[in-house]
Design a protein around this motif. Structure first.
Motif, PDB file in Angstrom:
ATOM      1  N   SER A  78       0.825  -1.201   0.000  1.00 50.55           N
ATOM      2  CA  SER A  78       0.000   0.000   0.000  1.00 50.55           C
ATOM      3  C   SER A  78       0.861   1.253   0.000  1.00 50.55           C
ATOM      4  O   SER A  78       1.814   1.376   0.775  1.00 50.55           O
ATOM      5  CB  SER A  78      -0.922   0.012   1.209  1.00 50.55           C
ATOM      6  N   ALA A  79       0.508   2.216  -0.874  1.00 55.26           N
ATOM      7  CA  ALA A  79       1.243   3.477  -0.949  1.00 55.26           C
ATOM      8  C   ALA A  79       0.662   4.539  -0.043  1.00 55.26           C
ATOM      9  O   ALA A  79       1.249   5.610   0.116  1.00 55.26           O
ATOM     10  CB  ALA A  79       1.255   3.982  -2.394  1.00 55.26           C
ATOM     11  N   SER A  80      -0.494   4.254   0.537  1.00 61.42           N
ATOM     12  CA  SER A  80      -1.156   5.239   1.384  1.00 61.42           C
ATOM     13  C   SER A  80      -1.732   4.539   2.608  1.00 61.42           C
ATOM     14  O   SER A  80      -2.445   3.540   2.471  1.00 61.42           O
ATOM     15  CB  SER A  80      -2.283   5.935   0.608  1.00 61.42           C
ATOM     16  N   GLN A 103      -1.944   2.652  -7.424  1.00 57.16           N
ATOM     17  CA  GLN A 103      -1.574   3.128  -6.097  1.00 57.16           C
ATOM     18  C   GLN A 103      -0.920   1.972  -5.349  1.00 57.16           C
ATOM     19  O   GLN A 103      -1.581   1.089  -4.819  1.00 57.16           O
ATOM     20  CB  GLN A 103      -2.810   3.627  -5.338  1.00 57.16           C
ATOM     21  N   ASN A 105       3.275   0.852  -3.457  1.00 61.36           N
ATOM     22  CA  ASN A 105       4.669   1.232  -3.226  1.00 61.36           C
ATOM     23  C   ASN A 105       5.638   0.072  -3.356  1.00 61.36           C
ATOM     24  O   ASN A 105       6.857   0.243  -3.180  1.00 61.36           O
ATOM     25  CB  ASN A 105       4.838   1.914  -1.860  1.00 61.36           C
ATOM     26  N   ASN A 114       4.085   3.400  -7.628  1.00 60.25           N
ATOM     27  CA  ASN A 114       2.845   3.536  -8.399  1.00 60.25           C
ATOM     28  C   ASN A 114       2.963   3.151  -9.871  1.00 60.25           C
ATOM     29  O   ASN A 114       2.007   3.339 -10.631  1.00 60.25           O
ATOM     30  CB  ASN A 114       2.295   4.962  -8.287  1.00 60.25           C
ATOM     31  N   SER A 134       5.161  11.256  -5.710  1.00 60.72           N
ATOM     32  CA  SER A 134       4.237  12.167  -5.036  1.00 60.72           C
ATOM     33  C   SER A 134       2.782  12.017  -5.437  1.00 60.72           C
ATOM     34  O   SER A 134       1.930  12.713  -4.907  1.00 60.72           O
ATOM     35  CB  SER A 134       4.678  13.624  -5.284  1.00 60.72           C
ATOM     36  N   GLU A 136      -0.521   9.270  -7.158  1.00 63.41           N
ATOM     37  CA  GLU A 136      -0.973   8.008  -7.716  1.00 63.41           C
ATOM     38  C   GLU A 136      -1.259   8.188  -9.203  1.00 63.41           C
ATOM     39  O   GLU A 136      -1.505   9.303  -9.675  1.00 63.41           O
ATOM     40  CB  GLU A 136      -2.197   7.492  -6.978  1.00 63.41           C
TER      41      GLU A 136
END
Length: 211
Positions: A78-80, A103, A105, A114, A134, A136
């Motif tokens: 997960s990127a977020s 989205q 990582n 992404n 920086s 998605e």
């Protein structure tokens, strides 16, 4: 009558409208992208977390038979925080490189911001890893030696082999979700506009269709 549960995607006969009952049931937050594999099958990307009774994340290959390709499977980080990873856009080159964006990582534990590329002939992740951290991404288009990426308020041109970012334009039209290339003009579909972008001059053209 209530139709049988089909999950996030279904295979439908274009003539009869009948749903193929043996198509895999995709579970989770849905399918965001579908792409032909050029041989009668499809690649599906999204935020899903399971197919049938197996845990499969974000990206699958459906064979021409309509069955799940069990040899094609990847894990995404997960990127977020709090948001599940997902694949939102794909493009396949004639050489069999599948470029994916979304989205996430990481892919199979390897850092990827992404975007990533998969060699579909071997089913393995390549070393292609653009340094875009920086935002998605929602769409990808591979043309010649350049891969165009677009997403959350940014448009980038990236070397198809090295992953080096050749050009980056932020805040062009807000969130951009789809595009197509004609000559040197990149037509863009954004959240609240349509536009044309000249890839030679790195600027928007005067093309501005009224809704």
């Amino acid at each position: 009558n209530v139709a049988p549960y089909s999950g996030a995607a279904a295979l439908v006969d274009p003539t009869t409208g009948a749903v193929e009952p043996s198509f895999p049931v995709i579970k989770g937050t849905g399918v965001r992208a579908v792409l032909s594999d050029g041989a009668g099958g499809w690649y599906l990307g999204g935020g899903f977390t399971a197919v049938d009774d197996g845990s499969i994340q974000g990206l699958i290959h459906i064979l021409p038979s309509g069955k799940l390709d069990s040899t094609f499977s990847f894990t995404f980080g997960s990127a977020s925080p709090g948001a599940p990873p997902g694949v939102f856009g794909m493009d396949l080159t004639p050489e069999g490189l599948l470029y994916i964006v979304g989205q996430f990582n990481s892919v199979d534990g390897q850092p990827r911001s992404n975007s990533a590329a998969i060699d579909t002939t071997t089913g393995t992740l390549t070393s292609w890893a653009p340094a875009l951290t920086s935002f998605e991404l929602y769409a990808v288009l591979a043309v010649g030696g350049v891969v165009y990426l677009q997403g959350n308020a940014a448009l980038a041109a990236v070397d198809a082999v090295t992953g080096v970012v050749q050009g980056l334009n932020t805040g062009v039209l807000g969130n951009m979700y789809a595009f197509a290339l004609s000559g040197s003009t990149l037509y863009i579909g954004a959240s609240n506009a349509l536009a044309a972008y000249d890839i030679n001059t790195d600027a928007l053209t005067a093309w501005n269709p009224a809704p």
